[in-house]
Design a protein around this motif. Structure first.
Motif, short mmCIF file in Angstrom:
data_model
loop_
_atom_site.label_atom_id
_atom_site.label_comp_id
_atom_site.label_asym_id
_atom_site.label_seq_id
_atom_site.Cartn_x
_atom_site.Cartn_y
_atom_site.Cartn_z
N ILE A 125 41.36 45.82 76.15
CA ILE A 125 41.37 44.40 76.51
C ILE A 125 41.34 43.53 75.24
O ILE A 125 42.09 42.56 75.11
CB ILE A 125 40.17 44.06 77.42
N ILE A 183 48.20 33.77 76.15
CA ILE A 183 47.02 33.48 77.00
C ILE A 183 46.72 31.98 76.98
O ILE A 183 46.50 31.36 78.01
CB ILE A 183 45.81 34.30 76.50
N ARG A 206 37.84 39.28 82.54
CA ARG A 206 38.20 40.68 82.33
C ARG A 206 37.24 41.34 81.33
O ARG A 206 36.71 42.42 81.57
CB ARG A 206 39.63 40.74 81.75
N ASN A 253 44.13 40.95 74.19
CA ASN A 253 43.71 39.57 74.06
C ASN A 253 44.05 39.00 72.69
O ASN A 253 44.57 37.89 72.58
CB ASN A 253 42.20 39.50 74.31
N GLU A 308 40.87 36.03 81.13
CA GLU A 308 40.59 37.00 80.06
C GLU A 308 39.09 37.16 79.87
O GLU A 308 38.59 38.25 79.67
CB GLU A 308 41.24 36.53 78.75
#
Ligand code: ATP
Length: 579
Positions: A194, A205, A217, A198, A214
């Motif tokens: 992740i 994003i 997550r 990211n 995000e």
């Protein structure tokens, strides 16, 4: 863990002398309670100050020699563990670089990064701790019990019972926590994935205002990891209180029965009780060390299993020889030939089916089709990033599987879909395929790639700095630099995989013109979704859902191939397409 022991073979001396030094320190430590008992029973009881001073001096000597011995062990443990870690990391890195794309896809980049960093560190730490403590702690436990037996055989039963109870507790807690540690490592992989997505996709994003998603997550994943860590911590935390309860109960029993023995006057002295309590405390401390060591070794063994998994993964695309092979450069031999090729990524249906075509030397070939129809997959089979599951791919009349990688790949200049540049200068990046390229070669390639204009305007020209991934250049500039990099190697075969997508139409046209004029002997494959880019190609291959549905030149395909006609008319007017 066992499979990684070959790394210890490089540090045999350290692995033998280190624990021996620790054992020597342990022996000295085991003598301390005896000296203490002597001070109490002989020195204090008889008021013999000289004896107390002598024995006090002895304690100082024992402590000093023990300290020196521990320092030597510490040095050897650091040397061996750092060495093992370094070799392991290097071998892992080399092995990963030998794996083909299929295995890299399967293992996944985030997981590989966790393995090279976190997992290797765990193994490294476990080597240091094992050298320092693996022999010492059990020796202290056994030694303390033996010493207790020499002081009073009956009282030593308390030691045996306490040691067995602590060992059983340790065993129960460890068997429960080992599987949880393994789960934790997988969860760490997920967090790493992740974070990577990211960080690399941060602009997207923000552009889509997906920060909240995000955050959720990463929150969910870290919470999940935290819950698992808490479960294992609760289990591990049980260890200390339980061992303390057992040991302190044993100490109470020693003092209770010891005092009765002293009062009964059956040969036991108060100094013996202090020595026994001292030995029991040593057992407690050693057991706590054992518990920590077991936690560390458990984590390390989960890490070692993950490292072994990488080492045991063998590349599916292998070289059959490292010697250059004979190839045919005659006019009649096609430069590239696909013969009934099928390909699957191994997860489902074939991505390519029944692909057959020939490309002659010096031809410019356009490969066109909708997104996801298999264009990149097809060109990836030429440098053997993947192997065809059926049929043969040949270069210069020889199956690509017969080539050594270097001979095959050094003649191919690839410009991948994602423009990747490496940290360094523009010159460094340009020399990737040809280390001996002169500035003239580089400038020529930059001019063909339409990159010279902006590079020459940079203060430092070819010495201008390229940041990681080339992020200090625009998408179009990066694409042109990647094309120039491929051209600097003067490849015989140039594969441009959607490499003009970030270029405006004028630059796209100028680049194609320069390519045509300067690369007459070069075979060029242009993968694209724009029909204007390949309109003038010598051969156009139309791909639809993994199959070739059209083969020929623009005019004939526009008339005869429905898919090609549709693509052209979606981008150009009929007049423009026919022009
Ligand atoms: N590494 C991979 N593992 C599994 N499937 C893959 C992989 N790479 C591509 N695919 C699948 O193979 C198919 C063809 O992909 P490919 O990238 O070759 O298409 P493409 O025609 O080049 O698409 P585009 O023009 O969008 O780049 C797609 O369905 C894709 O999902």
């Amino acid at each position: 863990m066992i499979k990684l022991r070959r790394y210890l073979a490089y540090y045999k001396k350290e692995c033998i002398i280190g624990p021996l030094c620790k054992l020597f320190e342990a022996i000295l430590e085991l003598l301390v309670p005896l000296v203490m008992a002597g001070i109490i029973d002989n020195g204090v009881r008889n008021g013999d100050t000289a004896y107390i001073w002598r024995m006090g001096g002895m304690l100082v000597i024992l402590a000093t020699v023990g300290l020196c011995s521990a320092l030597v062990c510490q040095y050897l443990a650091s040397k061996a563990s750092q060495g093992v870690g370094t070799r392991l990391r290097r071998d892992l890195f080399l092995h990963i670089n030998k794996l083909s794309h299929a295995e890299l896809d399967k293992l996944g980049t985030p997981s590989l990064i966790t393995r090279i960093t976190y997992d290797t560190n765990q193994v490294q730490q476990s080597v240091a701790m094992a050298i320092r403590l693996l022999t010492r702690a059990p020796f202290i436990v056994i030694g303390s019990m033996v010493m207790a037996m020499t002081i009073n055989l009956e009282m030593s039963i308390i030691f045996f019972i306490a040691a067995i109870l602590i060992a059983v507790t340790l065993y129960l807690i460890m068997t429960k926590s080992i599987p949880i540690f393994e789960k934790m490592q997988k969860k760490l992989d997920k967090i790493s994935l992740i974070c990577r997505e990211n960080l690399s996709g941060n602009r997207v994003i923000r552009a889509f205002s997906k920060q909240k998603n995000e955050k959720k997550r990463i929150d969910d994943s870290t919470e999940d990891l935290a819950k698992t860590s808490i479960r294992v911590s609760i289990l591990s935390a049980l260890l200390s209180p339980v061992t303390y309860i057992i040991t302190n109960a044993a100490i109470i029993l020693i003092i209770w029965f010891g005092a009765q023995n002293v009062n009964a006057g059956n040969g036991m002295l108060s100094g013996d009780i202090i020595a026994l309590v001292n030995y029991m405390t040593q057992i407690l401390l050693a057991m706590i060390v054992v518990a920590n060591l077991v936690v560390l070794l458990t984590k390390a063994s989960a890490s070692a299993a993950r490292l072994n998994e990488v080492f045991e993964t063998q590349p599916s695309v292998c070289e059959s020889t490292t010697e250059n092979i004979e190839i045919s450069e005659s006019e009649s031999t096609p430069k590239i030939e696909f013969d009934n090729v099928n390909f699957t990524y191994g997860t489902g249906d074939d991505e390519l089916e029944d692909i057959s075509f020939k490309i002659r030397r010096g031809q410019t070939v356009g490969l066109i089709g909708g997104t996801g129809c298999g264009k990149s997959t097809l060109v990836n089979l030429i440098p053997r990033f993947y192997d065809a599951t059926q049929g043969t791919v040949s270069v210069d009349g020889r199956n690509v599987k017969d080539y050594p990688f270097l001979q095959l790949r050094s003649q191919i200049g690839i410009v991948p879909q994602q423009s990747i540049l490496f940290k360094g200068t523009i010159r460094d990046n340009m020399k990737w395929q040809n280390e001996n390229a002169t500035d003239e070669d580089i400038i020529k390639a930059l001019k063909i790639a339409q990159a010279y204009e902006f590079v020459s305007k940079l203060n430092k020209g070819l010495d201008s700095f390229v940041e990681q991934g080339g992020k200090n250049f625009s998408g179009g500039q990066r694409q042109r630099l990647c094309i120039a990099r491929a051209l600097t190697g003067s490849p015989k075969l140039l594969i441009l995989d959607d490499s003009f997508s970030a270029l405006d139409f004028a630059t796209d046209a100028a680049l194609r013109k320069a390519l045509r004029e300067n690369t007459k002997d070069m075979t060029v494959i242009i993968v694209t979704q724009r029909c204007s880019t390949i309109k003038n190609a010598d051969l156009i291959l139309v791909l639809d859902d993994g199959r070739i549905v059209g083969k020929g030149q623009h005019d004939e395909l526009f008339e005869s191939c429905e898919t090609y006609r549709e693509i052209c008319l979606s981008q150009l007017s009929e007049e423009e397409a026919k022009r």
